[in-house]
Design a protein around this motif. Structure first.
Motif, short mmCIF file in Angstrom:
data_model
loop_
_atom_site.label_atom_id
_atom_site.label_comp_id
_atom_site.label_asym_id
_atom_site.label_seq_id
_atom_site.Cartn_x
_atom_site.Cartn_y
_atom_site.Cartn_z
N LEU A 1 -137.43 15.33 -68.09
CA LEU A 1 -136.38 15.95 -67.19
C LEU A 1 -135.84 17.40 -67.61
CD1 LEU A 1 -133.77 12.96 -67.55
CD2 LEU A 1 -135.19 13.48 -65.59
N ARG A 2 -135.62 17.92 -66.49
CA ARG A 2 -135.08 19.30 -66.92
C ARG A 2 -133.77 19.16 -67.15
NH1 ARG A 2 -133.47 18.04 -61.83
NH2 ARG A 2 -131.34 18.76 -60.92
N LEU A 3 -133.29 20.47 -67.88
CA LEU A 3 -132.04 20.60 -68.36
C LEU A 3 -131.20 20.00 -67.42
CD1 LEU A 3 -132.46 23.71 -70.44
CD2 LEU A 3 -132.10 21.44 -71.52
N PRO A 4 -129.96 19.50 -67.72
CA PRO A 4 -129.07 18.99 -66.64
C PRO A 4 -128.28 20.11 -65.91
CG PRO A 4 -128.13 18.68 -68.90
CD PRO A 4 -129.58 18.95 -69.23
N ASP A 5 -127.66 19.69 -64.63
CA ASP A 5 -127.10 20.65 -63.84
C ASP A 5 -125.88 20.94 -64.55
OD1 ASP A 5 -128.99 21.07 -61.90
OD2 ASP A 5 -128.56 18.99 -61.32
N TRP A 6 -125.04 20.15 -65.13
CA TRP A 6 -123.79 20.01 -66.11
C TRP A 6 -123.74 18.95 -66.91
CZ3 TRP A 6 -123.01 19.11 -60.85
CH2 TRP A 6 -122.26 17.84 -60.61
N VAL A 7 -123.08 19.09 -68.05
CA VAL A 7 -122.75 17.89 -68.89
C VAL A 7 -121.30 17.74 -69.21
CG1 VAL A 7 -123.14 16.93 -71.24
CG2 VAL A 7 -124.92 18.38 -70.10
N ASP A 8 -120.96 16.57 -68.95
CA ASP A 8 -119.60 16.08 -69.22
C ASP A 8 -119.43 15.40 -70.81
OD1 ASP A 8 -118.43 17.13 -66.92
OD2 ASP A 8 -118.90 15.39 -65.67
#
Length: 108
Positions: free
Chosen positions: A17-24
């Motif tokens: 997986l690529r790095l996430p678009d955002w993280v909560d």
């Protein structure tokens, strides 16, 4: 709100997986359920926690299951899992110990 159940992908792909678009993130107290609503435009999440917990999607509040045979039990995640999701899915999370859960979000 979508009523689609979480769908586990055919293969675990974390390493690719690529790095996430955002993280909560959620800081959770032991034996206390909290909900997380999948943001608009998200189609895949990776949930990781510092401890195991129970999860349920859109059907109610996560809890340690008793004998259940009607499809409404919470499911156990040792520390991480990947899911295909729909915008608006509500996931209830309940750890057995104080826990921090991160939700890496990927756009569709």
């Amino acid at each position: 709100m979508a009523t689609t159940k979480l769908r586990v992908p055919n293969a675990v792909l974390t390493q690719r997986l690529r790095l996430p678009d955002w993280v909560d993130a959620k800081s959770l107290a032991a034996n206390t359920a909290e909900s997380y609503t999948v943001p608009a435009g998200v189609g895949f999440i990776v949930m990781t926690g510092s401890a195991a917990g129970f999860y349920i999607n859109g059907q109610g509040t996560a809890s340690a299951p008793a004998d259940t045979s009607d499809g409404t039990a919470s499911f156990w995640i040792p520390s991480s899992a990947e899911f295909v999701v729909d915008t608006g899915d509500v996931i209830s999370i309940m750890p057995l110990v104080t826990n921090t859960v991160t939700i890496a979000c990927y756009s569709v």
